[in-house]
Design a protein around this motif. Structure first.
Motif, short mmCIF file in Angstrom:
data_model
loop_
_atom_site.label_atom_id
_atom_site.label_comp_id
_atom_site.label_asym_id
_atom_site.label_seq_id
_atom_site.Cartn_x
_atom_site.Cartn_y
_atom_site.Cartn_z
N GLU A 1 0.95 -1.37 0.08
CA GLU A 1 0.00 0.03 -0.12
C GLU A 1 0.95 1.21 -0.06
OE1 GLU A 1 -2.19 1.08 3.88
OE2 GLU A 1 -1.13 -0.72 4.48
N PHE A 2 2.19 1.09 0.32
CA PHE A 2 2.99 2.29 0.50
C PHE A 2 3.92 2.58 -0.70
CE2 PHE A 2 2.30 1.08 4.84
CZ PHE A 2 1.61 2.20 5.31
N LYS A 3 3.94 1.35 -1.65
CA LYS A 3 5.21 1.31 -2.71
C LYS A 3 4.82 2.69 -3.57
CE LYS A 3 6.94 -3.40 -2.69
NZ LYS A 3 6.50 -4.68 -3.29
N ARG A 4 3.86 2.80 -4.02
CA ARG A 4 3.91 3.85 -5.13
C ARG A 4 4.55 5.26 -4.43
NH1 ARG A 4 -1.49 6.03 -8.53
NH2 ARG A 4 -0.38 7.73 -9.36
N ASP A 5 4.19 5.72 -3.38
CA ASP A 5 4.73 6.95 -2.74
C ASP A 5 6.11 6.65 -1.81
OD1 ASP A 5 2.87 8.28 -4.01
OD2 ASP A 5 1.25 7.92 -2.27
N CYS A 6 6.40 5.35 -1.82
CA CYS A 6 7.60 5.32 -0.82
C CYS A 6 8.77 6.13 -1.25
CB CYS A 6 8.07 4.02 -0.98
SG CYS A 6 9.86 3.55 -0.07
N HIS A 7 9.20 6.45 -2.63
CA HIS A 7 10.23 7.05 -3.22
C HIS A 7 10.07 8.46 -2.72
CE1 HIS A 7 12.59 9.25 -6.18
NE2 HIS A 7 11.74 9.70 -6.42
N HIS A 8 8.90 9.07 -2.83
CA HIS A 8 8.74 10.62 -2.60
C HIS A 8 8.90 10.86 -1.02
CE1 HIS A 8 8.09 11.49 -6.59
NE2 HIS A 8 6.94 10.87 -6.79
N TRP A 9 8.20 9.96 -0.23
CA TRP A 9 8.30 10.23 1.19
C TRP A 9 9.64 10.14 1.81
CZ3 TRP A 9 3.68 6.09 1.51
CH2 TRP A 9 2.71 6.75 1.48
N LEU A 10 10.52 9.24 1.12
CA LEU A 10 11.91 8.86 1.75
C LEU A 10 12.91 10.02 1.28
CD1 LEU A 10 12.51 5.08 1.36
CD2 LEU A 10 12.07 6.38 3.44
N ILE A 11 12.70 10.43 0.02
CA ILE A 11 13.36 11.41 -0.41
C ILE A 11 13.04 12.87 0.08
CG2 ILE A 11 12.06 12.41 -2.18
CD1 ILE A 11 14.60 12.66 -4.03
N LEU A 12 12.18 13.20 0.36
CA LEU A 12 11.51 14.46 1.29
C LEU A 12 11.78 14.52 2.59
CD1 LEU A 12 8.03 14.96 -0.35
CD2 LEU A 12 10.27 16.30 -0.82
N HIS A 13 11.89 13.32 3.36
CA HIS A 13 12.39 13.14 4.64
C HIS A 13 13.91 13.21 4.72
CE1 HIS A 13 11.84 11.74 8.86
NE2 HIS A 13 12.84 11.20 8.66
N GLY A 14 14.62 12.64 3.90
CA GLY A 14 15.98 12.77 3.58
C GLY A 14 16.48 14.19 3.29
N ARG A 15 15.74 14.94 2.57
CA ARG A 15 16.18 16.42 2.20
C ARG A 15 15.65 17.30 3.30
NH1 ARG A 15 13.43 17.57 -3.60
NH2 ARG A 15 15.56 16.26 -3.93
N TYR A 16 14.71 17.27 4.21
CA TYR A 16 14.18 18.18 5.26
C TYR A 16 14.52 17.79 6.48
CZ TYR A 16 12.49 20.29 0.88
OH TYR A 16 12.49 20.85 -0.40
N THR A 17 14.57 16.43 6.88
CA THR A 17 14.59 16.12 8.25
C THR A 17 15.97 15.21 8.58
OG1 THR A 17 12.25 16.12 8.45
CG2 THR A 17 13.41 15.09 10.34
N CYS A 18 16.14 14.10 7.84
CA CYS A 18 17.19 12.95 7.96
C CYS A 18 18.34 13.47 7.16
CB CYS A 18 16.64 11.74 7.57
SG CYS A 18 17.80 10.49 8.30
N VAL A 19 18.94 14.61 7.46
CA VAL A 19 20.00 15.57 6.43
C VAL A 19 21.23 14.80 6.60
CG1 VAL A 19 18.60 17.62 6.09
CG2 VAL A 19 20.11 17.19 8.17
N ALA A 20 22.20 15.02 5.65
CA ALA A 20 23.36 14.42 5.72
C ALA A 20 24.14 14.63 7.02
CB ALA A 20 24.19 14.51 4.42
N ARG A 21 24.51 15.77 7.34
CA ARG A 21 25.50 16.18 8.29
C ARG A 21 25.04 16.09 9.84
NH1 ARG A 21 29.59 20.65 5.78
NH2 ARG A 21 30.27 19.41 3.95
N LYS A 22 23.80 16.57 9.69
CA LYS A 22 23.46 16.91 11.20
C LYS A 22 21.89 16.52 11.29
CE LYS A 22 23.52 19.63 15.51
NZ LYS A 22 23.81 20.73 16.18
N PRO A 23 21.62 15.17 11.15
CA PRO A 23 20.07 14.75 11.05
C PRO A 23 19.05 15.65 12.36
CG PRO A 23 21.14 13.11 11.82
CD PRO A 23 22.30 14.12 11.56
N LYS A 24 17.96 16.01 12.02
CA LYS A 24 17.18 16.93 12.77
C LYS A 24 16.34 15.64 13.69
CE LYS A 24 17.07 20.40 9.71
NZ LYS A 24 16.11 21.50 8.70
#
Length: 212
Positions: A170-193
Motif C-alpha cells: 500500500e505504500f510502494k507507489r509513494d515510498c520514493h517521495h516520502w523517503l526523499i523528502l524526509h532525507g531532504r528536510y529532516t534526515c539530512v546528511a551532516r546533522k539529522p534533525k
C-alpha cells in the motif's frame, strides 16, 4: 527492522505528506523526463529555474530539436554539466521521435535505452508520470534507508531491491517521495534533525550517534 515497525513508519510519513510528489516542475511526461535528466548532480531548485525559462519556449521533442544544442545550452547553462546534458537531451529527443512517435515510453527497457537515462531516471519517470510502484534510490533515499535501517544496503541497487521486498504494497507507489523528502528536510546528511523527526522513536539509528 520488522514489518510492523516499517508499516508504522510509512503510516506516519503518509500522514505527514498524504500526496507527495517530485519538487521538479513539469506538466507532461516529456517535461518530467527532461527535468530528471537535467537534475543529475544538480538541485531541483536549480533545474526549475532553468526549465521555467525553457519549457514555455520548447516543451516537446520537436521544439527542443529546433533550438539545437547551442540554443538549448543557453537555457540550461546555469546547471552543472550542462554541455553533456544538452547533448543527451538533443539525442534523447531524436530517439523519441524516431522510435516512439515523440512520446515518452512507459517501459523500463525503452526508457533506459535513451541517452542520459539510467535506472534511477527511468524509475522516477515510471513512478511519477505513470504511477508505477517503482523506487528510485538517490543519495537521500540511500542515506535514510541505511541510517534508519528500513532497508540497509551497500549500494543503491541493493537498497532498491530491499525496499521493493520489504515496503508494504500500500505504500510502494509513494515510498520514493516520502523517503526523499524526509532525507531532504529532516534526515539530512551532516546533522539529522532527530529532535523534530516524526519517526525518531521507530528509527534504529544508534542513539549515541544522534545529534543532541
Amino acid at each position: 527492522m520488522n514489518r510492523e515497525k516499517r508499516t508504522e513508519i510509512f503510516r506516519r510519513l503518509r500522514a505527514q505528506r498524504p500526496h507527495p510528489t517530485t519538487e521538479l516542475n513539469y506538466d507532461t511526461p516529456f517535461e518530467l523526463l527532461v527535468a530528471v535528466v537535467l537534475s543529475a548532480q544538480a538541485t531541483d531548485v536549480g533545474v526549475n529555474k532553468a526549465t521555467d525559462r525553457l519549457f514555455p519556449v520548447a516543451n516537446t521533442p520537436e521544439a527542443i530539436l529546433a533550438l539545437g544544442v547551442d540554443g538549448l545550452k543557453e537555457y540550461i547553462k546555469t546547471i552543472g554539466l550542462f554541455n553533456s546534458k544538452a547533448n543527451n537531451v538533443i539525442k534523447l529527443c531524436e530517439q523519441l521521435l524516431a522510435f516512439h512517435g515523440g512520446e515518452v515510453p512507459r517501459d523500463r527497457a525503452a526508457l533506459e535505452a535513451l541517452p542520459g537515462v539510467g535506472r534511477k531516471t527511468a524509475n522516477v519517470v515510471l513512478n511519477t508520470a505513470f504511477g508505477e510502484p517503482t523506487i528510485a534510490v538517490d543519495t537521500h533515499i540511500f542515506r535514510v534507508s541505511n541510517r534508519t535501517r528500513i532497508a540497509p544496503g551497500k549500494n543503491v541497487n541493493e537498497v532498491e531491491q530491499r525496499l521493493l521486498r520489504v515496503v508494504p504494497e500500500e505504500f510502494k507507489r509513494d515510498c520514493h517521495h516520502w523517503l526523499i523528502l524526509h532525507g531532504r528536510y529532516t534526515c539530512v546528511a551532516r546533522k539529522p534533525k532527530c529532535g523534530e523527526c516524526i519517526i525518531a522513536d521507530l528509527c534504529e539509528f544508534p542513539r549515541s550517534q544522534r545529534p543532541t
